[in-house]
Design an enzyme around this catalytic site. Structure first.
Site, short mmCIF file in Angstrom:
data_model
loop_
_atom_site.label_atom_id
_atom_site.label_comp_id
_atom_site.label_asym_id
_atom_site.label_seq_id
_atom_site.Cartn_x
_atom_site.Cartn_y
_atom_site.Cartn_z
N CYS A 98 -8.48 -5.04 -2.44
CA CYS A 98 -7.63 -3.95 -1.92
C CYS A 98 -7.62 -2.72 -2.83
O CYS A 98 -7.08 -1.68 -2.45
CB CYS A 98 -6.22 -4.48 -1.70
SG CYS A 98 -6.17 -5.92 -0.61
N HIS A 114 -1.75 1.04 -1.79
CA HIS A 114 -2.37 0.05 -0.92
C HIS A 114 -1.36 -0.35 0.14
O HIS A 114 -0.20 -0.68 -0.17
CB HIS A 114 -2.80 -1.16 -1.75
CG HIS A 114 -3.07 -2.37 -0.95
ND1 HIS A 114 -3.78 -2.35 0.23
CD2 HIS A 114 -2.73 -3.68 -1.16
CE1 HIS A 114 -3.86 -3.58 0.71
NE2 HIS A 114 -3.23 -4.40 -0.10
N ASN A 134 -2.04 -4.71 7.04
CA ASN A 134 -2.75 -4.65 5.77
C ASN A 134 -4.25 -4.66 6.06
O ASN A 134 -4.81 -5.68 6.44
CB ASN A 134 -2.35 -5.87 4.92
CG ASN A 134 -3.04 -5.90 3.57
OD1 ASN A 134 -4.04 -5.23 3.35
ND2 ASN A 134 -2.51 -6.70 2.66
#
Length: 325
Positions: A116, A257, A287
């Site tokens: 990520c 993130h 996500n």
């Protein structure tokens, strides 16, 4: 090496697949609910790649948008970096496939894996390569098809993730005031390698004709990830802001993130910077791993003030860069 070579951002773009997956749809597959997902993550929907659409396809969509928006011809692209933990294959690289799909015949292309934190890592690497003076136009894309790596019996991971891609086109400049990268802190803590993992391939235990490679589904220790992001990562962010004398008044935005809205809210509280400074797209896209930062960056317009990008994920890899748009 060319003295006085820098890189500026000339375009940003994002792309998500058409298929929208709601919390209610996931609740039909596993023991969860819309109420639980929203209260714990802030996520309402996410997008899934379907019908053979893969990571290279998402990346190509972004690459085409970047080329169109920047006005740079595809023949002028000489560097393509794709950050991903969900490649089309281990080899060839997803970047090589994208280079072929874009017909960017003059571009050197490779993948980068930093989970990520991938976009932050890739932008840092691209900056150093552009400073060499050997590259004039670079495409940096983060793209993930997380859905293909999920265990759909595991609500602790699956409800978080979506698919998407985002990126930036960098152009060499001799004007230092146009340079996109102001400062950076990039770190890795390999002692946390078991906290998040995906796609592990076991070595042989014996030589047998029944041997066939298999990979495991995505796994994360959610509590440990939350503590890491709101603790260690927040300290990194604070350090970078303080050494550049930046605060809420002279900072355009902080793009974290897009892991979980609750994590972003906690980081906001820890840094004592209003959530108004934290643009977020996690509610709509979930996500999307490394793609979350550039997807969110693509929603922003020009700004004279610096933007902080912070990514954190498996590795444990984490990095913060201050940029100019």
């Amino acid at each position: 090496m060319i003295m006085g070579a820098f890189a500026k951002i000339t375009a940003t773009a994002g792309y998500v697949p058409e298929r929208v997956v709601t919390n209610e749809e996931l609740a039909d597959l596993m023991e969860t609910s819309d109420e639980w997902i929203v209260s714990h993550t802030g996520i309402q929907t996410r997008h899934y790649a379907m019908n053979q659409e893969n990571t290279s396809d998402l990346s190509t969509q972004v690459g085409q948008k970047l080329i169109k928006e920047s006005g740079v011809s595809v023949e002028e692209i000489d560097l393509i970096i794709i950050s991903t933990i969900t490649p089309d294959s281990l080899t060839p690289s997803t970047a090589a496939i994208v280079q072929g799909k874009l017909h960017a015949k003059n571009a050197m292309a490779f993948d980068l894996s930093a989970a990520c934190a991938g976009f932050v890592y890739a932008m840092s690497v691209a900056d150093k390569m552009m400073r060499s003076g050997l590259y004039r136009h670079a495409i940096v894309i983060s793209a993930e098809v997380n859905s293909k790596m999920m265990d759909f019996t595991d609500r602790t991971s699956t409800v978080f993730f979506g698919d998407g891609a985002g990126g930036a086109l960098l152009t060499r400049t001799n004007n230092e005031t146009e340079e996109f990268l102001i400062d950076e802190i990039i770190e890795t803590d390999g002692t946390g390698a078991t906290t998040i993992h995906s796609g592990r391939v076991k070595p042989l235990s014996e030589i047998s004709k029944t041997n066939f490679p298999t990979t495991d589904a995505f796994y994360q220790d959610g509590r440990s990830v939350f503590q890491f992001a709101t603790g260690t990562v927040s300290v990194q962010m604070k350090t970078l802001l303080e050494r550049n004398q930046l605060n809420e008044t002279n900072l355009a935005a902080i793009i974290c993130h897009q892991a979980n809205l609750r994590i972003i809210e906690k980081i906001s509280q820890t840094l004592m910077i209003s959530m108004d400074k934290f643009p977020h797209t996690v509610e709509k896209f979930g996500n999307t791993s490394s793609a979350g930062i550039p997807l969110t960056l693509a929603t922003m317009g020009h700004s004279d003030q610096p933007i902080l990008l912070t990514g954190f994920g498996a590795g444990l890899a984490y990095g913060s860069i201050l940029i100019r748009m």
